[in-house]
Design a protein around this motif. Structure first.
Motif, PDB file in Angstrom:
ATOM      1  N   UNK A   1       0.813  -1.216   0.000  1.00 10.73           N
ATOM      2  CA  UNK A   1       0.000   0.000   0.000  1.00 10.73           C
ATOM      3  C   UNK A   1       0.842   1.258   0.000  1.00 10.73           C
ATOM      4  N   UNK A   2       1.965   1.234   0.717  1.00 13.75           N
ATOM      5  CA  UNK A   2       2.843   2.403   0.734  1.00 13.75           C
ATOM      6  C   UNK A   2       3.493   2.621  -0.631  1.00 13.75           C
ATOM      7  N   UNK A   3       3.872   1.515  -1.307  1.00 10.48           N
ATOM      8  CA  UNK A   3       4.417   1.644  -2.664  1.00 10.48           C
ATOM      9  C   UNK A   3       3.364   2.227  -3.604  1.00 10.48           C
ATOM     10  N   UNK A   4       2.141   1.717  -3.492  1.00 10.41           N
ATOM     11  CA  UNK A   4       1.063   2.191  -4.357  1.00 10.41           C
ATOM     12  C   UNK A   4       0.725   3.647  -4.070  1.00 10.41           C
ATOM     13  N   UNK A   5       0.612   3.996  -2.796  1.00  7.94           N
ATOM     14  CA  UNK A   5       0.281   5.381  -2.429  1.00  7.94           C
ATOM     15  C   UNK A   5       1.305   6.359  -2.987  1.00  7.94           C
ATOM     16  N   UNK A   6       2.569   5.952  -2.979  1.00  5.97           N
ATOM     17  CA  UNK A   6       3.642   6.833  -3.420  1.00  5.97           C
ATOM     18  C   UNK A   6       3.589   7.116  -4.910  1.00  5.97           C
ATOM     19  N   UNK A   7       2.910   6.241  -5.686  1.00  2.00           N
ATOM     20  CA  UNK A   7       2.871   6.406  -7.145  1.00  2.00           C
ATOM     21  C   UNK A   7       1.448   6.557  -7.669  1.00  2.00           C
ATOM     22  N   UNK A   8       0.497   6.850  -6.772  1.00  2.00           N
ATOM     23  CA  UNK A   8      -0.906   7.040  -7.154  1.00  2.00           C
ATOM     24  C   UNK A   8      -1.524   5.750  -7.687  1.00  2.00           C
ATOM     25  N   UNK A   9      -1.104   4.614  -7.102  1.00  2.18           N
ATOM     26  CA  UNK A   9      -1.661   3.333  -7.494  1.00  2.18           C
ATOM     27  C   UNK A   9      -2.623   2.813  -6.448  1.00  2.18           C
ATOM     28  N   UNK A  10      -2.872   1.499  -6.474  1.00  3.78           N
ATOM     29  CA  UNK A  10      -3.772   0.860  -5.519  1.00  3.78           C
ATOM     30  C   UNK A  10      -3.162  -0.450  -5.059  1.00  3.78           C
ATOM     31  N   UNK A  11      -3.581  -0.913  -3.900  1.00  3.44           N
ATOM     32  CA  UNK A  11      -3.175  -2.219  -3.396  1.00  3.44           C
ATOM     33  C   UNK A  11      -4.378  -2.878  -2.743  1.00  3.44           C
ATOM     34  N   UNK A  12      -4.529  -4.182  -2.975  1.00  7.02           N
ATOM     35  CA  UNK A  12      -5.640  -4.906  -2.362  1.00  7.02           C
ATOM     36  C   UNK A  12      -5.203  -6.349  -2.144  1.00  7.02           C
ATOM     37  N   UNK A  13      -6.072  -7.129  -1.468  1.00  4.91           N
ATOM     38  CA  UNK A  13      -5.686  -8.470  -1.055  1.00  4.91           C
ATOM     39  C   UNK A  13      -6.654  -9.513  -1.618  1.00  4.91           C
ATOM     40  N   UNK A  14      -6.112 -10.674  -1.971  1.00  5.77           N
ATOM     41  CA  UNK A  14      -6.886 -11.878  -2.254  1.00  5.77           C
ATOM     42  C   UNK A  14      -6.524 -12.893  -1.175  1.00  5.77           C
ATOM     43  N   UNK A  15      -7.476 -13.260  -0.335  1.00  9.51           N
ATOM     44  CA  UNK A  15      -7.164 -14.104   0.821  1.00  9.51           C
ATOM     45  C   UNK A  15      -6.830 -15.538   0.420  1.00  9.51           C
ATOM     46  N   UNK A  16      -7.622 -16.111  -0.487  1.00 20.73           N
ATOM     47  CA  UNK A  16      -7.491 -17.536  -0.806  1.00 20.73           C
ATOM     48  C   UNK A  16      -7.234 -17.719  -2.295  1.00 20.73           C
TER      49      UNK A  16
END
Length: 474
Positions: free
Chosen positions: A178-193
């Motif tokens: 998330x910090x990498x994404x925030x720094x470049x105006x991107x997004x981060x999310x999770x797939x649990x399984x």
């Protein structure tokens, strides 16, 4: 309520939708073999590559302790591009012993730097991992972490390359991604399984490309006369039977038909169909699947930009445009069109629709403006829908809603601070206290200077007195 005025639409938008240039960085560490024994992640990449448009590009990097370029950026219009990508994916071995994000990011940037940049293309690096940055020794891990924030992220920002993170399993470091994404105006999310990966890669495509969509009501899809292309993605149903598609004149299509203008790919887990110049009317899906998507291509397009992250309680002013890119099209088509937005949270809660006001209109564009208010934190999406005479155009925009900024919040934390992502504010020194300290320091400095002057005067006076007494003795 504070309004955050943001300009989201640049006038003179190119007639064609901007293409995307994507570099997928795939984790091949040993843990992937146990977390994803059936290779669902590679099936996810398969559906992602199938959804990319012909003018998009895709490259693939694999990484563990080191990074390797598996597929250089391939134009998806090439006849053998998807075949070559699928063949490479089947040869990937999950045998790495470390997880080195820095190696993947460095190779990704270097690969982009050696590629020609298409006019109007947006560039993305997608970091897919089930782990955390780990080079074995703590000193090496921390040095790699500093290099990412101090050296690599400034390069990505200056080149306009956005980083997206897909964290797989609960062990993956979503906070760091998330910090990498925030720094470049991107997004981060999770797939649990592992079974979530198919939907995660479809979501990734929709976040990068922002395609026009049309709803599937039951098994029906409405296609208007301005649609130039219809694209269907249908996940295999429980029975795994053959899918059929019924056109507006009640003719049945299957994967074996080979009808002109229809490109039908049948994979192990899904069917992907592209239809050029589809016949207007009602199309029907004959399948047991309940997981289907319908995308359209049209000269009648909806254009807007919405920030990837906002603060709860802030009003965001959005400008959107319904554009008819067909120079020979009906100029009256967009007259009387309406635009509304719906804010949907990840939990399923949905705000009432927000109507946009009509701002201006000419022969080929209808401009709208509206204010969106985000009231709850977490992941959400904005659904923009334009309706007019016989048509409907919809796009979905992902949003991350952060906590509201309080009056006590101040300077944001530095990227290198491990608590920065947590949003802990750095307390500011109250102005009154700061002024008092300054005044006290100045007074102390003046007193010290006076004491020095008086001390020098007293020493000189005493010395002169001693000299006078010596003269008297003589």
């Amino acid at each position: 309520m504070r309004l955050l005025p943001i300009l989201f639409l640049a006038l003179g938008t190119p007639a064609a939708v901007a293409s995307v240039d994507v570099m997928l960085a795939l984790d091949r560490s040993l843990s992937m073999a146990s977390n994803d024994p059936d290779r669902d992640s590679l099936k996810g990449v398969e559906v992602f590559s199938a959804l990319l448009k012909p003018d998009d590009e895709l490259g693939i990097i694999t990484f563990a302790e080191t990074a390797e370029l598996g597929v250089a950026g391939r134009d998806m219009a090439e006849a053998d591009a998807r075949t070559d990508i699928d063949a490479f994916l089947r040869e990937v071995v999950m045998d790495g012993k470390r997880t080195n994000f820095g190696a993947a990011l460095r190779l990704g940037y270097e690969t982009f730097a050696h590629q020609d940049v298409k006019f109007g293309a947006e560039r993305f690096l997608v970091l897919f991992t089930d782990g955390q940055l780990n080079l074995g020794a703590e000193a090496a891990t921390q040095a790699a972490r500093r290099a990412i924030f101090d050296e690599l992220l400034p390069l990505y920002r200056s080149a306009g390359i956005r980083i997206f993170g897909l964290a797989f399993s609960s062990e993956a470091d979503l906070d760091f991604l998330g910090r990498l994404a925030d720094s470049t105006n991107g997004r981060a999310f999770r797939a649990e399984k592992a079974e979530d990966l198919y939907a995660a890669f479809v979501q990734l495509f929709e976040q990068l490309d922002i395609p026009l969509t049309t709803p599937i009501a039951g098994d029906q899809i409405q296609v208007d006369e301005n649609v130039k292309g219809l694209e269907l993605l249908v996940k295999r149903g429980p029975d795994g039977g053959q899918m059929r598609l019924i056109d507006p004149v009640n003719q049945t299509l299957t994967v074996a038909d080979g009808r002109s203008g229809v490109e039908w790919q049948s994979f192990d887990d899904f069917d992907h169909i592209r239809i050029q110049d589809p016949q207007p009317g009602t199309w029907r899906l004959a399948t047991s699947s309940t997981d289907s998507k319908a995308y359209i291509e049209s000269d009648l397009d909806l254009e807007a930009e919405i920030p990837p992250r906002v603060r709860a309680g802030e009003g965001v002013t959005v400008e959107a445009r319904l554009v008819n890119h067909d120079p020979d099209g009906d100029s009256a088509l967009i007259e009387g069109a309406r635009l509304e937005a719906r804010i949907q949270s990840a939990s399923g809660w949905e705000q009432p629709p927000i109507s946009f006001e009509s701002v201006s209109m000419d022969d080929d564009a209808h401009d709208f403006r509206g204010t969106l208010l985000f009231t709850s934190m977490g992941d959400a999406r904005v659904e923009l829908t334009a309706r007019g005479r016989g048509f409907r155009r919809t796009k979905h925009y992902p949003i991350e809603v952060a906590a509201a900024v309080s009056a006590l919040d101040s300077v944001p934390a530095n990227d290198q601070d491990p608590k920065a992502k947590g949003g802990e504010p750095i307390p500011a020194t109250p102005p009154e206290q700061s002024a008092a300290v300054t005044l006290l320091f100045a007074n102390a400095l003046i007193l010290a200077l006076l004491a020095l002057i008086l001390g020098a005067w007293w020493w000189r006076r005493c010395r002169m007195a001693d000299r006078d007494e010596s003269d008297l003795d003589v």
